[in-house]
Design an enzyme around this catalytic site. Sequence first.
Site, PDB file in Angstrom:
ATOM      1  N   GLU A 171       8.170  18.964 -24.261  1.00 14.39           N
ATOM      2  CA  GLU A 171       7.584  19.225 -22.934  1.00 14.39           C
ATOM      3  C   GLU A 171       8.155  20.516 -22.332  1.00 14.39           C
ATOM      4  O   GLU A 171       7.490  21.182 -21.543  1.00 14.39           O
ATOM      5  CB  GLU A 171       7.833  18.040 -21.981  1.00 14.39           C
ATOM      6  N   LYS A 226       6.790  23.304 -12.852  1.00 14.18           N
ATOM      7  CA  LYS A 226       5.998  22.135 -12.476  1.00 14.18           C
ATOM      8  C   LYS A 226       5.857  22.053 -10.956  1.00 14.18           C
ATOM      9  O   LYS A 226       4.771  21.768 -10.448  1.00 14.18           O
ATOM     10  CB  LYS A 226       6.620  20.850 -13.029  1.00 14.18           C
ATOM     11  N   ARG A 276      -3.592  22.076 -12.207  1.00 13.76           N
ATOM     12  CA  ARG A 276      -2.612  21.109 -12.706  1.00 13.76           C
ATOM     13  C   ARG A 276      -2.981  20.581 -14.092  1.00 13.76           C
ATOM     14  O   ARG A 276      -2.099  20.188 -14.862  1.00 13.76           O
ATOM     15  CB  ARG A 276      -2.436  19.951 -11.710  1.00 13.76           C
ATOM     16  N   ARG A 307       0.812  -1.233   0.000  1.00 16.17           N
ATOM     17  CA  ARG A 307       0.000   0.000   0.000  1.00 16.17           C
ATOM     18  C   ARG A 307       0.841   1.276   0.000  1.00 16.17           C
ATOM     19  O   ARG A 307       0.357   2.345   0.350  1.00 16.17           O
ATOM     20  CB  ARG A 307      -0.980   0.033   1.183  1.00 16.17           C
ATOM     21  N   GLU A 317      -4.639  17.418  -9.166  1.00 20.62           N
ATOM     22  CA  GLU A 317      -5.300  17.897 -10.374  1.00 20.62           C
ATOM     23  C   GLU A 317      -6.798  18.160 -10.179  1.00 20.62           C
ATOM     24  O   GLU A 317      -7.640  17.688 -10.947  1.00 20.62           O
ATOM     25  CB  GLU A 317      -5.067  16.909 -11.532  1.00 20.62           C
ATOM     26  N   ASN A 330      -1.388  19.462 -18.967  1.00 18.48           N
ATOM     27  CA  ASN A 330      -1.752  18.511 -20.023  1.00 18.48           C
ATOM     28  C   ASN A 330      -2.004  19.212 -21.348  1.00 18.48           C
ATOM     29  O   ASN A 330      -2.639  18.624 -22.245  1.00 18.48           O
ATOM     30  CB  ASN A 330      -2.997  17.719 -19.605  1.00 18.48           C
ATOM     31  N   HIS A 372      -2.162  11.913 -26.491  1.00 17.06           N
ATOM     32  CA  HIS A 372      -2.401  10.551 -26.004  1.00 17.06           C
ATOM     33  C   HIS A 372      -3.234   9.755 -27.015  1.00 17.06           C
ATOM     34  O   HIS A 372      -3.021   8.552 -27.203  1.00 17.06           O
ATOM     35  CB  HIS A 372      -3.137  10.583 -24.663  1.00 17.06           C
ATOM     36  N   HIS A 387       6.296   9.978 -27.032  1.00 18.15           N
ATOM     37  CA  HIS A 387       5.340  10.755 -26.244  1.00 18.15           C
ATOM     38  C   HIS A 387       5.522  12.266 -26.484  1.00 18.15           C
ATOM     39  O   HIS A 387       4.555  12.982 -26.757  1.00 18.15           O
ATOM     40  CB  HIS A 387       5.497  10.418 -24.764  1.00 18.15           C
TER      41      HIS A 387
HETATM   42  P1  NAD Z   1      11.301   6.431 -22.208  1.00 18.73           P
HETATM   43  O1  NAD Z   1      11.302   6.164 -20.783  1.00 18.73           O
HETATM   44  O2  NAD Z   1      10.740   5.404 -23.124  1.00 18.73           O
HETATM   45  O3  NAD Z   1      12.788   6.755 -22.659  1.00 18.73           O
HETATM   46  C1  NAD Z   1      13.028   7.043 -24.008  1.00 18.73           C
HETATM   47  C2  NAD Z   1      14.093   6.108 -24.608  1.00 18.73           C
HETATM   48  O4  NAD Z   1      15.384   6.574 -24.224  1.00 18.73           O
HETATM   49  C3  NAD Z   1      14.014   4.662 -24.165  1.00 18.73           C
HETATM   50  O5  NAD Z   1      14.363   3.842 -25.238  1.00 18.73           O
HETATM   51  C4  NAD Z   1      15.093   4.564 -23.088  1.00 18.73           C
HETATM   52  O6  NAD Z   1      15.599   3.284 -22.950  1.00 18.73           O
HETATM   53  C5  NAD Z   1      16.129   5.510 -23.625  1.00 18.73           C
HETATM   54  N1  NAD Z   1      16.983   6.154 -22.642  1.00 18.73           N
HETATM   55  C6  NAD Z   1      16.579   6.738 -21.499  1.00 18.73           C
HETATM   56  N2  NAD Z   1      17.592   7.379 -20.923  1.00 18.73           N
HETATM   57  C7  NAD Z   1      18.692   7.171 -21.710  1.00 18.73           C
HETATM   58  C8  NAD Z   1      20.022   7.587 -21.634  1.00 18.73           C
HETATM   59  N3  NAD Z   1      20.445   8.430 -20.707  1.00 18.73           N
HETATM   60  N4  NAD Z   1      20.871   7.143 -22.583  1.00 18.73           N
HETATM   61  C9  NAD Z   1      20.440   6.347 -23.595  1.00 18.73           C
HETATM   62  N5  NAD Z   1      19.165   5.953 -23.728  1.00 18.73           N
HETATM   63  C10 NAD Z   1      18.296   6.372 -22.795  1.00 18.73           C
HETATM   64  O7  NAD Z   1      10.481   7.763 -22.568  1.00 18.73           O
HETATM   65  P2  NAD Z   1      10.440   9.234 -21.947  1.00 18.73           P
HETATM   66  O8  NAD Z   1      10.275  10.132 -23.093  1.00 18.73           O
HETATM   67  O9  NAD Z   1      11.503   9.469 -20.961  1.00 18.73           O
HETATM   68  O10 NAD Z   1       9.077   9.200 -21.104  1.00 18.73           O
HETATM   69  C11 NAD Z   1       7.831   9.056 -21.740  1.00 18.73           C
HETATM   70  C12 NAD Z   1       6.856   8.518 -20.729  1.00 18.73           C
HETATM   71  O11 NAD Z   1       6.697   9.461 -19.679  1.00 18.73           O
HETATM   72  C13 NAD Z   1       5.475   8.273 -21.303  1.00 18.73           C
HETATM   73  O12 NAD Z   1       5.001   7.026 -20.869  1.00 18.73           O
HETATM   74  C14 NAD Z   1       4.643   9.376 -20.702  1.00 18.73           C
HETATM   75  O13 NAD Z   1       3.299   9.022 -20.565  1.00 18.73           O
HETATM   76  C15 NAD Z   1       5.324   9.586 -19.385  1.00 18.73           C
HETATM   77  N6  NAD Z   1       5.095  10.900 -18.780  1.00 18.73           N
HETATM   78  C16 NAD Z   1       4.699  10.931 -17.487  1.00 18.73           C
HETATM   79  C17 NAD Z   1       4.518  12.147 -16.859  1.00 18.73           C
HETATM   80  C18 NAD Z   1       4.144  12.189 -15.408  1.00 18.73           C
HETATM   81  O14 NAD Z   1       3.834  13.260 -14.906  1.00 18.73           O
HETATM   82  N7  NAD Z   1       4.208  11.078 -14.703  1.00 18.73           N
HETATM   83  C19 NAD Z   1       4.751  13.341 -17.549  1.00 18.73           C
HETATM   84  C20 NAD Z   1       5.177  13.266 -18.864  1.00 18.73           C
HETATM   85  C21 NAD Z   1       5.354  12.032 -19.482  1.00 18.73           C
HETATM   86  N1  GLY Z   2       2.437  15.766 -16.992  1.00 18.53           N
HETATM   87  C1  GLY Z   2       1.232  16.265 -16.414  1.00 18.53           C
HETATM   88  C2  GLY Z   2       1.243  16.322 -14.937  1.00 18.53           C
HETATM   89  O1  GLY Z   2       2.180  15.911 -14.294  1.00 18.53           O
HETATM   90  O2  GLY Z   2       0.277  16.744 -14.355  1.00 18.53           O
END
Ligand code: NAD
Ligand code: GLY
Length: 360
Positions: free
Chosen positions: A185, A227, A241, A121, A237, A245, A252, A265
């Site tokens: 972003e 942020k 917040r 949890r 949110e 988005n 998405h 993304h």
């Molecule tokens: P990702 O985690 O898939 O990383 C992108 C690619 O880069 C992957 O292939 C990874 O293996 C590679 N990689 C990562 N770091 C590296 C490094 N230093 N050197 C070499 N390769 C590396 O994608 P992302 O763009 O980091 O994240 C996208 C995700 O984040 C989505 O699922 C999205 O929905 C989520 N997201 C979440 C929030 C939130 O608030 N939680 C906000 C924005 C996005």
């Molecule tokens: N990426 C949107 C949020 O964190 O609210």
Amino acid sequence: MSPVQSLNVALGARSYPIHIGPGLLADTPRWLPLIAGRHVLVVSDANVAPHYLARVQAALARHVHASLVLPAGEQEKTLQRFGEVMTALAQLGASRDATVIALGGGVIGDLSGFAAACWMRGIAFVQMPTTLLAMVDSSVGGKTAVDLPSGKNLVGAFHQPAAVIADTDTLATLPARELRAGLAEVVKYGALGDTVFFDWLAAHVDALLVGDTATISEAIARSCAHKAAIVARDETEQGERALLNFGHTFGHAIETEQGYGGLLHGEAVAVGMVLAARCSAALGLAPASDGERLVELLARFELPTAIPPGLSAEQLLARMRLDKKAVSGAIRLVLWHGIGQAFIAPDVPEHTMLAVLRDT
Ligand code: NAD
Ligand code: GLY
């Protein structure tokens, strides 16, 4: 001045630091004391682990620790991989004072954070983001989730990390396309609420594209400051917040329609922001010229600004109805009155969205 910049996400007893700078993974005095218990599970992916996992493991010599290296990519942000993290925690014998370290991009951060939210949890987790996107957005704010085939991030929880350790040296191995996706972003923060930052980005495109350390670090710190401030005011949110988005409801839908294997993304968010700007103009809420300035900046960052061929406008609209911001089935969009002036529009007519989807 120290090359490490530190910010705070102010959430009362659950406040936490964000450290941004070079060499932080090996700077154990800065993060090791934040790990309270004996058990630590480090979750990473197959691209990141060969470069950086050993550095983190070396710091954990006095802990009972294990590592789980998952395949990389959005298609792995699944309930199945979530189950593998649970199994790894069980094998470690993780107790309630255990910590999960997320070493990777937003996929690893979202997935591991959700696992930390669920194990017994809720246990602690530390974000060690290694993509620009994760440093400026996903590692901060406590949104954790996995995707379903029917929609992005549909299963998840709010669960704040204990710290964010953004070692900017890790960006040296990040593929250029991933860096650009992260810049989408970054542009978002300017687009939604900060014209000065938007203009600063336009003036620093070249330095950002080549990953100039000082410029990238400033962009990360300014993005995180935005942020952190919004999350501190509206953690779950209930209102403001949702502005974070901007572009995401459209983005998405594109990601889901492509089966999470098409645009990245950040790229999908870039197209989504253009669609939101065009919707705003079509409704007479914003000057079309601001939308064109946004397109121009995104194009200079070599980001897509049009919907990929082969996607149906009607199907994208159907996907948008399952967005988490929808209320009682009605799509709520983040629109803008122009650069730096985003707002939440509760009742955007579907025929307007459809027309913009068909034309972009
Ligand atoms: P990702 O985690 O898939 O990383 C992108 C690619 O880069 C992957 O292939 C990874 O293996 C590679 N990689 C990562 N770091 C590296 C490094 N230093 N050197 C070499 N390769 C590396 O994608 P992302 O763009 O980091 O994240 C996208 C995700 O984040 C989505 O699922 C999205 O929905 C989520 N997201 C979440 C929030 C939130 O608030 N939680 C906000 C924005 C996005
Ligand atoms: N990426 C949107 C949020 O964190 O609210």
